[in-house]
Design a protein around this motif. Structure first.
Motif, PDB file in Angstrom:
ATOM      1  N   SER A 285       0.341  -1.259   0.253  1.00 21.26           N
ATOM      2  CA  SER A 285      -0.174  -0.278  -0.245  1.00 21.26           C
ATOM      3  C   SER A 285       0.843   1.124  -0.128  1.00 21.26           C
ATOM      4  O   SER A 285       1.790   1.393   0.688  1.00 21.26           O
ATOM      5  N   SER A 286       0.511   2.459  -1.028  1.00 22.00           N
ATOM      6  CA  SER A 286       1.193   3.267  -0.814  1.00 22.00           C
ATOM      7  C   SER A 286       0.728   4.134   0.274  1.00 22.00           C
ATOM      8  O   SER A 286       1.990   5.103   0.747  1.00 22.00           O
ATOM      9  N   SER A 287      -0.895   4.147   0.367  1.00 25.97           N
ATOM     10  CA  SER A 287      -0.583   5.123   1.128  1.00 25.97           C
ATOM     11  C   SER A 287      -0.098   4.670   2.552  1.00 25.97           C
ATOM     12  O   SER A 287       0.318   5.704   3.457  1.00 25.97           O
ATOM     13  N   ILE A 363      -3.912   1.278  -2.554  1.00 26.26           N
ATOM     14  CA  ILE A 363      -4.467   0.240  -0.857  1.00 26.26           C
ATOM     15  C   ILE A 363      -3.507  -0.621  -1.709  1.00 26.26           C
ATOM     16  O   ILE A 363      -3.892  -0.657  -2.809  1.00 26.26           O
ATOM     17  N   PRO A 364      -3.649  -1.931  -1.302  1.00 22.62           N
ATOM     18  CA  PRO A 364      -3.861  -3.098  -1.732  1.00 22.62           C
ATOM     19  C   PRO A 364      -5.260  -3.687  -2.874  1.00 22.62           C
ATOM     20  O   PRO A 364      -5.986  -3.316  -1.840  1.00 22.62           O
ATOM     21  N   GLY A 365      -4.711  -4.374  -4.129  1.00 19.67           N
ATOM     22  CA  GLY A 365      -5.145  -4.928  -5.008  1.00 19.67           C
ATOM     23  C   GLY A 365      -6.733  -3.510  -5.680  1.00 19.67           C
ATOM     24  O   GLY A 365      -7.025  -4.240  -6.239  1.00 19.67           O
ATOM     25  N   LEU A 402       5.300  -6.114  -4.797  1.00 19.76           N
ATOM     26  CA  LEU A 402       6.155  -5.295  -5.490  1.00 19.76           C
ATOM     27  C   LEU A 402       5.805  -4.584  -7.115  1.00 19.76           C
ATOM     28  O   LEU A 402       6.602  -3.307  -6.695  1.00 19.76           O
ATOM     29  N   ARG A 403       4.543  -4.449  -7.596  1.00 22.38           N
ATOM     30  CA  ARG A 403       4.812  -2.525  -7.831  1.00 22.38           C
ATOM     31  C   ARG A 403       3.915  -1.921  -6.977  1.00 22.38           C
ATOM     32  O   ARG A 403       4.642  -0.946  -7.848  1.00 22.38           O
ATOM     33  N   THR A 404       3.809  -2.196  -5.704  1.00 22.81           N
ATOM     34  CA  THR A 404       4.148  -1.119  -5.170  1.00 22.81           C
ATOM     35  C   THR A 404       5.040  -0.627  -4.596  1.00 22.81           C
ATOM     36  O   THR A 404       5.809   0.944  -4.212  1.00 22.81           O
ATOM     37  N   CYS A 406       7.419  -0.383  -6.788  1.00 25.84           N
ATOM     38  CA  CYS A 406       7.685   0.982  -7.612  1.00 25.84           C
ATOM     39  C   CYS A 406       7.139   1.794  -7.426  1.00 25.84           C
ATOM     40  O   CYS A 406       7.344   3.146  -7.644  1.00 25.84           O
ATOM     41  N   ASN A 407       5.376   1.677  -7.380  1.00 25.70           N
ATOM     42  CA  ASN A 407       4.910   2.936  -7.315  1.00 25.70           C
ATOM     43  C   ASN A 407       5.463   3.579  -6.080  1.00 25.70           C
ATOM     44  O   ASN A 407       5.512   5.280  -6.059  1.00 25.70           O
ATOM     45  N   VAL A 408       5.871   3.359  -4.840  1.00 23.85           N
ATOM     46  CA  VAL A 408       6.636   4.033  -3.730  1.00 23.85           C
ATOM     47  C   VAL A 408       7.898   4.935  -4.719  1.00 23.85           C
ATOM     48  O   VAL A 408       8.199   5.888  -3.997  1.00 23.85           O
TER      49      VAL A 408
END
Ligand code: ASP
Length: 439
Positions: A285-287, A363-365, A402-404, A406-408
């Motif tokens: 979760s980025s948030s 958030i997740p998902g 994994l993608r989170t 990168c987002n962060v």
């Protein structure tokens, strides 16, 4: 020494500094493998309790932090010309990162053909389980395309606040903060109040980090325990395409961006944010990671003015990792069903992925829900979509973690570039030894 080696070494150094969290992460993977959910439901229950508690504790500070950070960030920037300049720069860099992301994703998905022969992998049990929810999500996106955009407007800011809807909250707080700066001297007491709120939430974040090691341990263990390993064999080509594209973004694109647009040493930046990277992986979760992203960046010399403006907006708008996954996932499904992938269709998929990802909450998902927006374009039947989703779901949690990352990371990369451009990056802090907690 090659760039990727420098990055890896820097990450390891950063991880060494946060060794306890890293050990928690490794132990979590081990325990997850040893105690799969079906065989050890009790162990899973305990781990899940700790993991959920940790997420709740971080979520507790997200709202006060985002609101106070944006208010301080915008009022620090001051005049509207500066704000427009910084805002344009931010959107430009976030835009470049996401466009490059979907190009890489399309290229890899077209080159690796992960969807060829994938139809044989379909598991009827999973389809049975998710049929209802997928059909509902797709129907909702179809019928409410306009509503989805209207929902970004904070019709009732208090309702958005109480339901934790990040995007409308950010829209509202941004408008409100611009108005505060326009109101002049009279708004000073309110800004001062939010400065105190910000300082206090940062302090709470410091305390929460004492829980990070058990928290990340439990989060990783529950994820591994619930998805098991066998699914990877089934869907390995899809997983490889995703790991490869996210890896290129992380190890090549971000370092290149830093090199081209600033003089920020990539290794130092990655080491500085390694704690946030691990929490992003654990929480997906980025948030939830945002308080930590801000703490890491500020402690290592990126000005509060830049952090408090660029990072909260990035944590909701900038989702390049999500865009990569959505692009690959949709091309994967199109290949699986033998849909002719004309250049125009690939372009459409990539374009829709940019929009869909930036409307995803941190958030997740979230990314697997908004993907329905991209899927609408490729003309699959509802039954095919359900089957497709069932495959994507098998490794969703792992892909989300994994993608989170990168987002962060891309939020921090853009913050560092902007701080460098604006002469607001303290290189001594960034390149120096570990800066101790001020506590
Ligand atoms: N979990 C991602 C994030 O928080 C969003 C997504 O589902 O793609 O950044």
């Amino acid at each position: 020494m090659g760039l990727h080696m420098q990055v890896i070494i820097a990450l390891l150094l950063g991880i060494k500094r946060n060794g306890h969290i890293f050990i928690g992460l490794l132990l979590g993977i081990l325990v997850g493998f040893l105690f799969p959910q079906e065989s050890y439901p009790r162990v899973y229950g305990i781990l899940n309790f700790i993991a959920t508690g940790f997420i709740y504790v971080i979520q507790m500070v997200v709202l006060p932090l985002v609101i106070s950070a944006i208010i301080i960030g915008i009022s620090n920037i001051g005049d509207s010309k500066q704000l427009a300049k910084l805002g344009t720069k931010m959107l430009l860099y976030y835009g470049i990162i996401t466009v490059v992301a979907v190009c890489i994703a399309s290229f890899i998905a077209l080159a690796l053909h992960p969807g060829l022969n994938a139809q044989s992998l379909i598991n009827p049990d999973v389809i049975q389980n998710i049929q209802g929810s997928v059909a509902e999500a797709i129907q909702y996106q179809k019928e409410n395309l306009v509503q989805i955009f209207l929902d970004l407007i904070p019709k009732n800011p208090f309702e958005a606040l109480s339901n934790g809807k990040m995007i409308p909250i950010i829209v509202f707080v941004t408008i409100f903060s611009i108005a505060l700066t326009r109101a002049g001297e009279i708004s000073r007491p309110l800004v001062a109040l939010f400065e105190s709120v910000f300082a206090a939430t940062m302090k709470v974040t410091d305390w929460i980090m004492y829980l990070a090691a058990p928290g990340i341990f439990a989060l990783t263990a529950t994820s591994v325990a619930s998805f098991g390993v066998s699914v990877f064999n089934d869907i390995s080509k899809y997983a490889i395409a995703i790991v490869l594209a996210l890896g290129i973004q992380f190890f090549i694109v971000y370092p290149l961006m830093l090199k081209v647009f600033s003089k920020v040493p990539v290794g130092k930046l990655y080491a500085a944010i390694s704690e946030a990277i691990m929490v992003a992986f654990g929480t997906a979760s980025s948030s939830a990671t945002l308080p930590l992203t801000i703490t890491c960046c500020e402690k290592r010399g990126i000005s509060n003015r830049v952090c408090s403006f660029v990072l909260p907006l990035g944590a909701t708008l900038n989702m390049d990792g999500t865009a990569i996954v959505q692009t690959i996932a949709v091309i994967f499904l199109a290949q699986m069903y033998g849909i002719d992938l004309s250049p125009l269709l690939v372009f459409e998929i990539a374009f829709l992925a940019i929009i869909a990802s930036s409307t995803s909450a941190g958030i997740p998902g979230a990314g697997l829900i908004t993907i329905a927006l991209v899927l609408n374009g490729i003309g699959l039947t509802p039954q095919q979509l359900v089957v497709g989703f069932s495959l994507l779901f098998t490794i969703e949690r792992f892909v989300d973690m994994l993608r989170t990352i990168c987002n962060v990371t891309s939020d921090a990369v853009v913050a560092a570039i902007i701080a460098d451009n604006e002469n607001e990056l303290n290189y001594e802090l960034l390149c120096g030894q570990t800066v101790e907690n001020k506590a």
